[in-house]
Design a protein around this motif. Structure first.
Motif, mmCIF file in Angstrom:
data_model
loop_
_atom_site.group_PDB
_atom_site.id
_atom_site.type_symbol
_atom_site.label_atom_id
_atom_site.label_comp_id
_atom_site.label_asym_id
_atom_site.label_seq_id
_atom_site.Cartn_x
_atom_site.Cartn_y
_atom_site.Cartn_z
ATOM 1 N N THR A 1 0.836 -1.210 0.000
ATOM 2 C CA THR A 1 0.000 0.000 0.000
ATOM 3 C C THR A 1 0.866 1.254 0.000
ATOM 4 N N TYR B 1 -8.086 3.290 4.784
ATOM 5 C CA TYR B 1 -7.988 1.839 4.861
ATOM 6 C C TYR B 1 -7.985 1.310 6.285
ATOM 7 N N ASN C 1 -12.671 1.794 4.130
ATOM 8 C CA ASN C 1 -12.613 0.344 4.033
ATOM 9 C C ASN C 1 -12.548 -0.204 5.459
#
Length: 134
Positions: free
Chosen positions: A43, A81, A117
């Protein structure tokens, strides 16, 4: 104070990452340390980064954010995230501080929309997030 994580901060985040992932998945996923580090590094390599909440060199929590291009809408979309506050610092509003800082950061970087998320709760509704079916 909320700032962008440096390499030392990142090492501390990674050392706590298994706990963070397990909590985020309600303990349905039990990753190995190496798996979590790989996901984080991937990421980060794609442009994501952590904002951290730190006071007097003591890491209290973090949020992992990224930007992606929505080519249909022709705009950048911000992504959250992961949000994590270390257990001994919970209940002080730090998650909200981190999320607000992330939204401000993503907005400054040209994102008119932010998606998350992370598990849906009333907490996020309070901050203005809405649930969209896909």
């Amino acid at each position: 104070m909320i700032t962008k994580a440096n390499e030392n901060d990142l090492e501390e985040i990674i050392s706590n990452a298994v706990d963070a992932v397990q909590e985020a998945t309600a303990y349905t996923f039990k990753p190995f340390q190496r798996q979590v580090e790989y996901i984080i590094r991937t990421t980060l390599d794609r442009g994501g980064y952590y904002l951290i909440l730190k006071e007097k060199s003591c890491l209290k929590g973090w949020i992992l954010i990224d930007i992606s291009r929505d080519y249909f809408k022709k705009q950048n979309i911000g992504f959250i995230y992961e949000v994590y506050v270390l257990p001994k610092y919970r209940g002080k509003g730090y998650s909200k501080e981190l999320i607000k800082a992330a939204i401000d950061e993503l907005s400054m970087r040209g994102c008119n929309e932010v998606e998350r998320n992370i598990r849906s709760t009333n907490f996020y509704k309070e901050l203005g997030f809405v649930h969209h079916q896909r």
